[in-house]
Design an enzyme around this catalytic site. Sequence first.
Site, PDB file in Angstrom:
ATOM      1  N   PHE A   1       0.861  -1.185   0.000  1.00  6.91           N
ATOM      2  CA  PHE A   1       0.000   0.000   0.000  1.00  6.91           C
ATOM      3  C   PHE A   1       0.905   1.245   0.000  1.00  6.91           C
ATOM      4  CE2 PHE A   1      -2.834   3.201   1.757  1.00  6.91           C
ATOM      5  CZ  PHE A   1      -4.030   2.914   1.118  1.00  6.91           C
TER       6      PHE A   1
ATOM      7  N   ASP B   1       0.988  -5.215   8.463  1.00  6.16           N
ATOM      8  CA  ASP B   1      -0.081  -4.236   8.287  1.00  6.16           C
ATOM      9  C   ASP B   1      -1.355  -5.031   8.044  1.00  6.16           C
ATOM     10  OD1 ASP B   1      -1.963  -2.485   7.197  1.00  6.16           O
ATOM     11  OD2 ASP B   1      -0.419  -1.178   6.350  1.00  6.16           O
TER      12      ASP B   1
ATOM     13  N   TYR C   1     -11.466   1.659   9.939  1.00  5.18           N
ATOM     14  CA  TYR C   1     -12.627   2.148   9.169  1.00  5.18           C
ATOM     15  C   TYR C   1     -12.965   1.228   8.006  1.00  5.18           C
ATOM     16  CZ  TYR C   1      -8.710   4.258   6.595  1.00  5.18           C
ATOM     17  OH  TYR C   1      -7.528   4.466   5.926  1.00  5.18           O
ATOM     18  N   LYS C   2     -12.224   0.123   7.853  1.00  4.56           N
ATOM     19  CA  LYS C   2     -12.545  -0.837   6.789  1.00  4.56           C
ATOM     20  C   LYS C   2     -13.480  -1.898   7.384  1.00  4.56           C
ATOM     21  CE  LYS C   2      -8.492   0.562   4.234  1.00  4.56           C
ATOM     22  NZ  LYS C   2      -7.065   0.440   4.016  1.00  4.56           N
TER      23      LYS C   2
ATOM     24  N   ARG D   1     -12.326  -4.044  -7.932  1.00  4.33           N
ATOM     25  CA  ARG D   1     -12.116  -4.672  -6.629  1.00  4.33           C
ATOM     26  C   ARG D   1     -13.436  -4.787  -5.885  1.00  4.33           C
ATOM     27  NH1 ARG D   1      -8.501  -1.955  -1.852  1.00  4.33           N
ATOM     28  NH2 ARG D   1     -10.330  -0.624  -1.758  1.00  4.33           N
TER      29      ARG D   1
HETATM   30  C1  LIG Z   1      -6.218   1.591   4.053  1.00  5.49           C
HETATM   31  C2  LIG Z   1      -4.765   1.318   4.287  1.00  5.49           C
HETATM   32  C3  LIG Z   1      -3.953   2.257   4.927  1.00  5.49           C
HETATM   33  C4  LIG Z   1      -4.522   3.583   5.312  1.00  5.49           C
HETATM   34  O1  LIG Z   1      -3.699   4.393   6.072  1.00  5.49           O
HETATM   35  P1  LIG Z   1      -4.310   5.718   6.706  1.00  5.49           P
HETATM   36  O2  LIG Z   1      -3.211   6.271   7.495  1.00  5.49           O
HETATM   37  O3  LIG Z   1      -5.517   5.323   7.484  1.00  5.49           O
HETATM   38  O4  LIG Z   1      -4.743   6.620   5.593  1.00  5.49           O
HETATM   39  C5  LIG Z   1      -2.632   1.906   5.180  1.00  5.49           C
HETATM   40  N1  LIG Z   1      -2.141   0.693   4.801  1.00  5.49           N
HETATM   41  C6  LIG Z   1      -2.912  -0.212   4.162  1.00  5.49           C
HETATM   42  C7  LIG Z   1      -2.347  -1.530   3.780  1.00  5.49           C
HETATM   43  C8  LIG Z   1      -4.238   0.075   3.876  1.00  5.49           C
HETATM   44  O5  LIG Z   1      -4.992  -0.803   3.237  1.00  5.49           O
END
Ligand SMILES: *Cc1c(COP(=O)(O)O)cnc(C)c1O
Length: 415
Positions: free
Chosen positions: A134, A203, A228-229, A374
């Site tokens: 990510f 992560d 938030y997911k 997705r």
């Molecule tokens: C959604 C996501 C993030 C989001 O990071 P934020 O700091 O909340 O914006 C980070 N890493 C991964 C792998 C994600 O899927």
Amino acid sequence: MTTPPVTREAAAALDAGSPLAGTRDRFRLPDGVVYLDGNSLGATATGVAARLAEVVEHEWQEGLIDSWNAVPNGADAWMGLPARVAARIARLVGAGPDDVHVGDSTTVSLFKTMVAARRMRPGRSVLVLEPGTFPTDGYVAAGVADLLGLELRWCDPADPAAVVDDDVALLSLTHVDFRTGAMFDLPAVTAAAHEKGALVQWDLCHSVGAVPVDLTAAGADFAVGCTYKYLNGGPGSPAFTWVSPRHQPALRQPITGWMGHARPFAMTRDYQPRDGIGRLASGTPPVLALSALDAALDAFDGVEMSDVRTVSLSLTDLFIRLLDERCGLGPVTPREHARRGSQVSFRHPQAYGIVQALNARGVIADFRDPDIARFGFAPLYVRHVDVHDAVGQLAAVLEHDEQLDPAYAERNWVT
Ligand SMILES: *Cc1c(COP(=O)(O)O)cnc(C)c1O
């Protein structure tokens, strides 16, 4: 012998027999929408709106500053909220109740743990990531490398520990890939990197609440994840960070704020970290956001992650099967259960147009650059009938070439 086509009735029968048959009632979803984007922003859980009103109108409006210590309705004081919410998340990732911190964003959490990890391996100056990670994970690692004079090294996702050697301080991986939904073997990769003396960070943004994880059994070192997911905490809800209890006593994170101090209100000149995971805190906890997350976590009450996994695989199996049968599309997501998270993606030159056309038909999915459509399956509220209906709409989109509509030539800012 050919397998019979999957009817809507057959899908409904799978829902009726699901171990999570009642959990959809714990959410408020708009009518006529099939929501397959809970891996980007989770749906609204039933109690969230009332809880936020309660916090604003009673705890804040009436209790004012006293609510930090005690709130009028007898619930926990605001100061106790981060630890209480953290313990509820801990159960979902195989962590001890006192080993999780909630606050910050995933991005900031990554910064803190990457710096802390390097400090625990002072003789090693390489951070290893996966090239398809990510973006924020890679950007933070580059920032940390720049700050501390480290080297970034990219691994082969087929064997991430292969590039780990005596110079590597930390291997930091995303457990479930946000594009493809491919999942690493968390215990095996952790063990392989440990053999070479490196620390391992996971992560869990696309795992927590969707895939069972046992950080303790795997013996991992660090984990971060957003809420938030699949945890449905609401837009921008605070992320969590786990640090193995064996590392907590020596943990030195870089944002040494007063809330991570042993006695914040002693207002002393010199920093002295709290014992345990609380030393990861920096500033004042986001009470409104934590309250929404706390209420959202009620949806997981009594839910076993093994049941979540059973339903997740059943939903994604069905989607993959219907994708093949009705649309002639093969997924980029692994078909093998052990390597699949809770989403399914496929590649298509007009993936963006497909997602937009589906959206117009009430099926919400998303697009990831350059050519990925997705579909996320949040097992607590997505049903087999939703899978059936979504593929029906997808087949209709493709049949009418709706993805070629010129309206979809320009991309929105958030895709
Ligand atoms: C959604 C996501 C993030 C989001 O990071 P934020 O700091 O909340 O914006 C980070 N890493 C991964 C792998 C994600 O899927």
